[in-house]
Design an enzyme around this catalytic site. Sequence first.
Site, PDB file in Angstrom:
ATOM      1  N   TYR A 112      38.900  47.566  49.415  1.00 15.60           N
ATOM      2  CA  TYR A 112      39.658  46.636  48.566  1.00 15.60           C
ATOM      3  C   TYR A 112      40.180  47.379  47.323  1.00 15.60           C
ATOM      4  CZ  TYR A 112      40.422  43.368  44.760  1.00 15.60           C
ATOM      5  OH  TYR A 112      40.971  42.735  43.687  1.00 15.60           O
ATOM      6  N   LYS A 138      44.161  48.414  45.873  1.00 13.61           N
ATOM      7  CA  LYS A 138      44.754  48.209  44.537  1.00 13.61           C
ATOM      8  C   LYS A 138      45.321  49.521  44.004  1.00 13.61           C
ATOM      9  CE  LYS A 138      44.130  43.862  44.091  1.00 13.61           C
ATOM     10  NZ  LYS A 138      45.286  43.003  44.232  1.00 13.61           N
ATOM     11  N   SER A 175      43.306  45.734  39.306  1.00 13.12           N
ATOM     12  CA  SER A 175      41.908  45.461  38.974  1.00 13.12           C
ATOM     13  C   SER A 175      41.296  46.644  38.250  1.00 13.12           C
ATOM     14  CB  SER A 175      41.148  45.210  40.275  1.00 13.12           C
ATOM     15  OG  SER A 175      39.770  45.264  40.050  1.00 13.12           O
TER      16      SER A 175
HETATM   17  P1  NAD Z   1      42.513  34.123  45.576  1.00 11.60           P
HETATM   18  O1  NAD Z   1      42.029  34.515  46.938  1.00 11.60           O
HETATM   19  O2  NAD Z   1      42.027  32.849  44.993  1.00 11.60           O
HETATM   20  O3  NAD Z   1      44.118  34.109  45.552  1.00 11.60           O
HETATM   21  C1  NAD Z   1      44.907  34.915  46.409  1.00 11.60           C
HETATM   22  C2  NAD Z   1      45.898  33.984  47.088  1.00 11.60           C
HETATM   23  O4  NAD Z   1      46.729  34.745  47.953  1.00 11.60           O
HETATM   24  C3  NAD Z   1      45.212  32.922  47.952  1.00 11.60           C
HETATM   25  O5  NAD Z   1      45.742  31.664  47.633  1.00 11.60           O
HETATM   26  C4  NAD Z   1      45.532  33.349  49.381  1.00 11.60           C
HETATM   27  O6  NAD Z   1      45.623  32.227  50.241  1.00 11.60           O
HETATM   28  C5  NAD Z   1      46.844  34.065  49.200  1.00 11.60           C
HETATM   29  N1  NAD Z   1      47.120  35.104  50.198  1.00 11.60           N
HETATM   30  C6  NAD Z   1      46.288  36.086  50.626  1.00 11.60           C
HETATM   31  N2  NAD Z   1      46.923  36.875  51.515  1.00 11.60           N
HETATM   32  C7  NAD Z   1      48.192  36.384  51.633  1.00 11.60           C
HETATM   33  C8  NAD Z   1      49.322  36.781  52.386  1.00 11.60           C
HETATM   34  N3  NAD Z   1      49.291  37.851  53.197  1.00 11.60           N
HETATM   35  N4  NAD Z   1      50.447  36.047  52.277  1.00 11.60           N
HETATM   36  C9  NAD Z   1      50.510  34.972  51.465  1.00 11.60           C
HETATM   37  N5  NAD Z   1      49.467  34.555  50.718  1.00 11.60           N
HETATM   38  C10 NAD Z   1      48.319  35.266  50.797  1.00 11.60           C
HETATM   39  O7  NAD Z   1      42.192  35.353  44.610  1.00 11.60           O
HETATM   40  P2  NAD Z   1      42.290  35.445  43.018  1.00 11.60           P
HETATM   41  O8  NAD Z   1      40.921  35.605  42.501  1.00 11.60           O
HETATM   42  O9  NAD Z   1      43.156  34.389  42.480  1.00 11.60           O
HETATM   43  O10 NAD Z   1      43.006  36.860  42.897  1.00 11.60           O
HETATM   44  C11 NAD Z   1      44.423  36.978  42.764  1.00 11.60           C
HETATM   45  C12 NAD Z   1      44.781  38.442  42.736  1.00 11.60           C
HETATM   46  O11 NAD Z   1      44.094  39.079  41.664  1.00 11.60           O
HETATM   47  C13 NAD Z   1      44.395  39.208  44.006  1.00 11.60           C
HETATM   48  O12 NAD Z   1      45.401  40.165  44.275  1.00 11.60           O
HETATM   49  C14 NAD Z   1      43.109  39.892  43.603  1.00 11.60           C
HETATM   50  O13 NAD Z   1      42.883  41.048  44.347  1.00 11.60           O
HETATM   51  C15 NAD Z   1      43.384  40.199  42.132  1.00 11.60           C
HETATM   52  N6  NAD Z   1      42.151  40.348  41.340  1.00 11.60           N
HETATM   53  C16 NAD Z   1      41.212  39.350  41.346  1.00 11.60           C
HETATM   54  C17 NAD Z   1      40.043  39.528  40.607  1.00 11.60           C
HETATM   55  C18 NAD Z   1      38.965  38.466  40.614  1.00 11.60           C
HETATM   56  O14 NAD Z   1      37.831  38.749  40.205  1.00 11.60           O
HETATM   57  N7  NAD Z   1      39.230  37.224  41.034  1.00 11.60           N
HETATM   58  C19 NAD Z   1      39.839  40.693  39.857  1.00 11.60           C
HETATM   59  C20 NAD Z   1      40.831  41.668  39.878  1.00 11.60           C
HETATM   60  C21 NAD Z   1      41.994  41.488  40.612  1.00 11.60           C
END
Ligand code: NAD
Length: 342
Positions: free
Chosen positions: A151, A155, A126
Amino acid sequence: MPKILVSGGAGYIGSHTVVELLNVGHEVIIVDNLINSSREAVHRIQQITGKQVALHVFDLQDTHKLDSLFEQNTDIEAVVHFAGLKAVGESVKKPLLYYRTNIDATLSLLEVMEKHEVHKLVFSSSATVYGSAPIPYSESSPAGQGITSPYGQTKYFIEQIVTDAANANPDNQFSILRYFNPIGAHESGLIGEDPLGIPNNLMPFVAQVASGRREKLSIFGNDYQTPDGTCVRDYIHVVDLAKGHVAALEHLQTGTNTFNLGSGKGTSVLELVNAFTDTTGQEVVYEFADRRDGDLPAFYANPRKAADELGWKTEKTIHDMCRDTWNWQSKNPNGYTDNKEI
Ligand code: NAD
Ligand code: UDP
């Protein structure tokens, strides 16, 4: 075709990425514990693409189950790792849960990959890792200083772990992708962002106010040193972001390579709200409220490295992001309802 394991593939960015991977001919298997997502998302992926995806529901921290999955799928060529907890505010209240889950899940994955000699990884990081670095953020900007949440720290720490693991074996080819602010939805309106409870992020809140599910948006701060006083972010359409993962997989190199995935353009909160109304015709009632703790006034990407080395850049506009968010929201006013309270 190469088989890709996608951790967190039922989630918001994961589901859109699985669609793009299937579209270019990859076979995909998903591991997701569905803590923040729904089986229905996987059905919808199959509906969009006409292809089958295997969903394995377990926690990535369960190294034994992960090991068995790799044993049963000896043809896994690469992993795209999204799984983790991502709510910034919750991470301040429950830091140990965030450190435990995000770091443990990644360690478990890296150990099992090493055991089964799977050497290709794309990791979701991120822009938050840049903390207080000057803008625009480049991959060479200092990272790790002034990160405002546990959080964000997870990362940053995981980036170090991934880098050390990559360097320990010359066969490893790992990519770290630093996302800016993903919004929007697949143009079909079948998959999109489905936050649990009250949304923390701006765009889902805007969409829920427009649909009447929430009364009004609070804009956190209008006295920042920005052109209209509201915070500036680099919004990126989730389908562009998903395509960035396909490009990253195609350009993996020995060691670790880090890329910003952003548009390079800053948009203020007020500009985004006004663009949403202009695009959709939906009014978004808002009020100005106090600043939110930990928010930076403005940040956006220097996206040059991804353009030069991955041949990837954003194609979709803020207008596309608003249109596709509204299409998803209006077709699915309660998101994927199978495991969510309405
Ligand atoms: P999201 O919560 O929709 O997707 C994450 C998925 O991981 C979910 O389906 C959840 O059920 C699953 N999950 C969580 N912990 C788990 C575990 N221990 N074992 C198995 N499954 C698990 O989030 P997103 O927005 O799709 O984000 C995806 C990734 O991108 C994450 O790592 C997040 O930190 C990163 N990210 C997101 C953003 C944003 O703004 N959405 C920005 C930067 C980085
Ligand atoms: N924001 C807001 N009201 C909300 C949610 C967010 O004014 O209900 C603002 C927030 O202060 C930030 C911008 O919108 O300036 C983007 O916030 P988001 O949480 O979506 O992303 P991040 O803070 O992670 O960049």
